[in-house]
Each structure stands twice: as C-alpha cells, then as structure tokens.
Design a protein around this motif. Structure first.
Motif, PDB file in Angstrom:
ATOM      1  N   MET A  49     -19.795  -4.133  16.786  1.00 59.39           N
ATOM      2  CA  MET A  49     -19.406  -5.266  17.755  1.00 59.39           C
ATOM      3  C   MET A  49     -18.099  -5.369  17.001  1.00 59.39           C
ATOM      4  O   MET A  49     -17.355  -6.388  17.727  1.00 59.39           O
TER       5      MET A  49
ATOM      6  N   ASP B  76     -14.071  -5.658  16.925  1.00 59.27           N
ATOM      7  CA  ASP B  76     -13.017  -5.388  18.296  1.00 59.27           C
ATOM      8  C   ASP B  76     -11.749  -5.720  17.675  1.00 59.27           C
ATOM      9  O   ASP B  76     -10.684  -5.604  18.387  1.00 59.27           O
ATOM     10  N   TYR B  77     -11.467  -6.315  16.588  1.00 61.46           N
ATOM     11  CA  TYR B  77     -10.253  -6.601  16.181  1.00 61.46           C
ATOM     12  C   TYR B  77     -10.232  -6.669  14.493  1.00 61.46           C
ATOM     13  O   TYR B  77     -11.224  -7.090  13.870  1.00 61.46           O
TER      14      TYR B  77
ATOM     15  N   SER C 255      -6.196  -4.151  18.092  1.00 58.42           N
ATOM     16  CA  SER C 255      -7.456  -4.201  18.834  1.00 58.42           C
ATOM     17  C   SER C 255      -8.017  -2.873  19.045  1.00 58.42           C
ATOM     18  O   SER C 255      -7.566  -2.061  19.129  1.00 58.42           O
ATOM     19  N   SER C 256      -9.324  -3.189  19.378  1.00 56.50           N
ATOM     20  CA  SER C 256      -9.914  -1.949  19.405  1.00 56.50           C
ATOM     21  C   SER C 256      -9.705  -1.170  20.550  1.00 56.50           C
ATOM     22  O   SER C 256     -10.009   0.200  20.775  1.00 56.50           O
TER      23      SER C 256
ATOM     24  N   ARG D 134     -16.696  -8.852  18.417  1.00 55.88           N
ATOM     25  CA  ARG D 134     -16.729  -9.532  19.859  1.00 55.88           C
ATOM     26  C   ARG D 134     -17.904 -10.399  20.138  1.00 55.88           C
ATOM     27  O   ARG D 134     -18.932 -10.254  19.596  1.00 55.88           O
ATOM     28  N   GLY D 135     -17.683 -11.725  20.635  1.00 57.48           N
ATOM     29  CA  GLY D 135     -18.332 -12.628  20.801  1.00 57.48           C
ATOM     30  C   GLY D 135     -18.743 -13.442  19.479  1.00 57.48           C
ATOM     31  O   GLY D 135     -19.221 -14.696  19.765  1.00 57.48           O
TER      32      GLY D 135
END
Lengths: 113, 113
Positions: free
Chosen positions: A29, A31-32, A51-52, A95-96
């Motif tokens: 998860m 992503d950065y 960033s992913s 992410r999230g």
C-alpha cells in the motif's frame, strides 16, 4: 514487523565515487517514498522523494530509483562528498493513510577524502 | 528562519516529573506530526494534527502522553509522570494537506534520570 528495512547499517565510500543506499519495503500500500539525511543532534533533513507512479527521480547529485515489483528503492549520490557523511533514512507512506511516515533504521554513510 | 522550530532543544528531568515540549510548524502548513526516535532506530510516528484536530494516535502514545494544537498553529506534547523509557529524541514535522513531504524540526532530546 518492520515494514521498511535498511539492511546495511553502514557504508564507506571514497570521495568522488558513487554512494548507493538501499531500502526494501513489505507493504504494497506504500505509494510515496522519501529519503532523509540526519546529522547527530539534528532533525532529519528532506533530500528527495518519489511517487509510486514513477521509477526514477533526480535532483542534482541525488537520484532515487524505485522498483515496485521488487519492493525496493535506492538512493544514488554522485559524486560523493565528505559533507554527505551522515545517517540516511528511507521512509514511506501508504495510500489511504493520513500521511504518517514509516522509517527504516537508517544507514550511516561515511565519505572519505 | 521559516523552518520548523522546537523548544527546548534539550530537557533533563527526574523520573515522575511532567515535561512539555513545543513545536512551531512552517507557517502555512496545516498538518503537524510528532515522532519519537531512540538510539539506533528511525523516527516512529506518535500522533498528527490537521489544523487543530488530532486525527490519529499511535499505540505508542500511552495515556501519559497528550498533545494539543489549540489554534491550529503551534503544538505542545506533554508527558506526565516520566519514566526512564521515555528518554528519546522527540521530533516534530509539518506538511501541507495533499503533499507527502514532511519537514522536520531539530528535535527535543529528553533524558529522564
């Protein structure tokens, strides 16, 4: 359970050569990704991020490479300078998530003149 | 200087005493994070604020810890009844909503005797 791993506690490089610092992660998860540099008794200083959606990001002497399939990223410093001697931390956010960063344990880089 | 500032830089206290640290983020940043770093480890997330609202707390944040950001600007972190295990560097970071990069202050080094 360490989600961000920096398996090399230390690295020694000659001035002018390339320094390669590695980082592995387990959470898909994320992503950065960020790299920070830290001198003793100071807070971490932001160096570079990725960033992913990218696989490479460059800023001057610093380049970060991201290999999502291997869950691996690396920081290249070219050419290395004695002032680069510090502890380098890899960090990631998911992410999230609310943006809190998960850090590795750091790699101490020594650049010898 | 428009970076993140923290006060005090060093604090020595006796076990059982209360301590309070202050963080002033970068002025336009609406997110503020607290982390703790012990020797040989990377920073570990404690809690974060978006404006004045405390939106997430780590399980590392025991009941003896409380954080506030009353007007959405500076923040305080209080530790009540300090224990020797609270000895660490306490780091504050700030960022903008939607931007993953966090900028850290110089930290407060706490020593509990």
């Amino acid at each position: 359970d360490q989600q961000v791993k920096q398996n090399s506690p230390s690295l020694s490089v000659q001035e002018g050569r390339i320094s390669i610092l590695n980082c592995d992660y387990t959470n898909s998860m994320f992503d950065y990704f960020l790299w920070y540099k830290k001198y003793p008794a100071e807070g971490p200083t932001f160096l570079i991020s990725i960033s992913s959606i990218k696989d490479k990001n460059e800023d001057g002497r610093f380049t970060v490479f991201l290999n999502k399939s291997a869950k691996h990223l690396s920081l290249h410093i070219v050419p290395s300078q004695p002032g680069d001697s510090a502890v380098y931390f890899c960090a990631a956010s998911a992410r999230g998530s609310q943006g809190n960063l998960i850090f590795g344990k750091g790699t101490k880089l020594s650049v010898k003149p | 200087d428009t970076g993140v500032s923290q006060d005090p830089r060093h604090k020595i206290t006796k076990r059982g005493q209360n301590v309070t640290f202050r963080c002033d983020p970068i002025s336009e940043h609406n997110r503020l994070y607290w982390y703790r770093q012990t020797l040989g480890q990377g920073p570990e997330f404690l809690t974060y604020f978006q404006n004045e609202a405390q939106l997430e707390k780590s399980r590392l944040l025991s009941d003896r810890f409380s954080a506030e950001r009353p007007k959405g600007s500076f923040s305080t972190l209080e530790i009540q009844r300090t224990e020797q295990g609270d000895s660490a560097m306490y780091l504050c970071a700030s960022s903008l909503v939607g931007v993953g990069t966090q900028y850290f202050g110089p930290g407060t080094r706490l020593t509990v005797l």
